[in-house]
Write a protein that holds these residues in place. Structure first.
Motif, PDB file in Angstrom:
ATOM      1  N   ALA A 134       0.824  -1.208   0.000  1.00  0.00           N
ATOM      2  CA  ALA A 134       0.000   0.000   0.000  1.00  0.00           C
ATOM      3  C   ALA A 134       0.856   1.255   0.000  1.00  0.00           C
ATOM      4  CB  ALA A 134      -0.929  -0.004   1.223  1.00  0.00           C
ATOM      5  N   GLU A 135       2.061   1.157   0.575  1.00  0.00           N
ATOM      6  CA  GLU A 135       2.971   2.299   0.632  1.00  0.00           C
ATOM      7  C   GLU A 135       3.780   2.481  -0.641  1.00  0.00           C
ATOM      8  OE1 GLU A 135       2.825   0.334   4.763  1.00  0.00           O
ATOM      9  OE2 GLU A 135       2.914  -0.309   2.666  1.00  0.00           O
ATOM     10  N   CYS A 156      -1.518  -0.684   8.315  1.00  0.00           N
ATOM     11  CA  CYS A 156      -0.244  -0.152   7.835  1.00  0.00           C
ATOM     12  C   CYS A 156       0.366   0.767   8.888  1.00  0.00           C
ATOM     13  CB  CYS A 156      -0.443   0.628   6.533  1.00  0.00           C
ATOM     14  SG  CYS A 156      -1.064  -0.383   5.175  1.00  0.00           S
ATOM     15  N   VAL A 162       0.832   5.682   2.856  1.00  0.00           N
ATOM     16  CA  VAL A 162      -0.254   5.053   2.108  1.00  0.00           C
ATOM     17  C   VAL A 162      -1.118   6.119   1.437  1.00  0.00           C
ATOM     18  CG1 VAL A 162      -2.325   3.620   2.278  1.00  0.00           C
ATOM     19  CG2 VAL A 162      -0.282   3.035   3.613  1.00  0.00           C
TER      20      VAL A 162
END
Length: 200
Positions: A134-135, A156, A162
């Motif tokens: 996601a990052e 996260c 993100v």
């Protein structure tokens, strides 16, 4: 790692281990709900869920309904952050139609395998799944009309990273539709450092 209170790599390993179980043993005992009963509880219309094969729904482990703000438009380009077994990606694919495109991104290989097999069996050629974080989304700048996510940002460590990635992949005027867990009260720092509490 800056001011992050947990090591992102260690947290990812814990999350992968948990969702590997959901992918390979979808009817196992978990501390969270899964499958069709969960989709019903979260307000997905039966007309959306009932026609889907069990393989699409059984490993669903979301926390809300990212389509509740409104359906996606025909022909839209969609990124599903933390796509898991592909349930929300399939729902998105049915909404955007074959003229649209859906890219699911997940870091757990077993979930990716399940999702890819699902869309192949359904003949959804406008859906693909990519390994990624996601990052660090494997999606070009300004590509998506919509980013969806369901219960992933909360898992996260670096939420700012993100959200920056989501902003990067969204076209100007694009939108984020997500469901997640939020706490209205401050969480003690010692609890925020306890990785078991992040996944449990």
């Amino acid at each position: 790692m800056g001011d992050l209170l947990v090591d992102p790599g260690v947290l990812r390993d814990e999350v992968r281990a948990k969702y590997r179980e959901v992918a390979t043993q979808p009817h196992g005992a978990f501390h969270f709900h899964t499958g069709r009963p969960l989709a019903e509880r979260l307000g997905y219309p039966s007309s959306t869920v009932d026609p889907l094969p069990e393989a699409v729904v059984e490993s669903f482990a979301g926390v809300g309904n990212p389509f509740a703000p409104g359906p996606l438009g025909r022909g839209e380009a969609v990124v599903d952050v933390g796509s898991g077994g592909g349930f929300d990606s399939v729902v998105a694919a049915n909404q955007v139609g074959p003229e649209g495109h859906v890219v699911g991104v997940d870091m757990t290989e077993e979930m990716l395998d399940r999702a890819r097999a699902t869309v192949a069996s359904l003949g959804l050629g406008h859906v693909e799944f990519r390994a990624g974080l996601a990052e660090d989304l494997p999606v070009p700048d300004d590509w998506a009309d919509v980013v969806i996510s369901n219960g992933v940002i909360n898992l996260c460590a670096d939420k700012a990273a993100v959200l920056q990635e989501i902003r990067r992949v969204l076209r100007p005027g694009g939108r984020l539709q997500f469901a997640d867990i939020a706490n209205g009260r401050p969480v003690p720092e010692e609890a925020r450092r306890d990785i078991d509490l992040w996944t449990g």
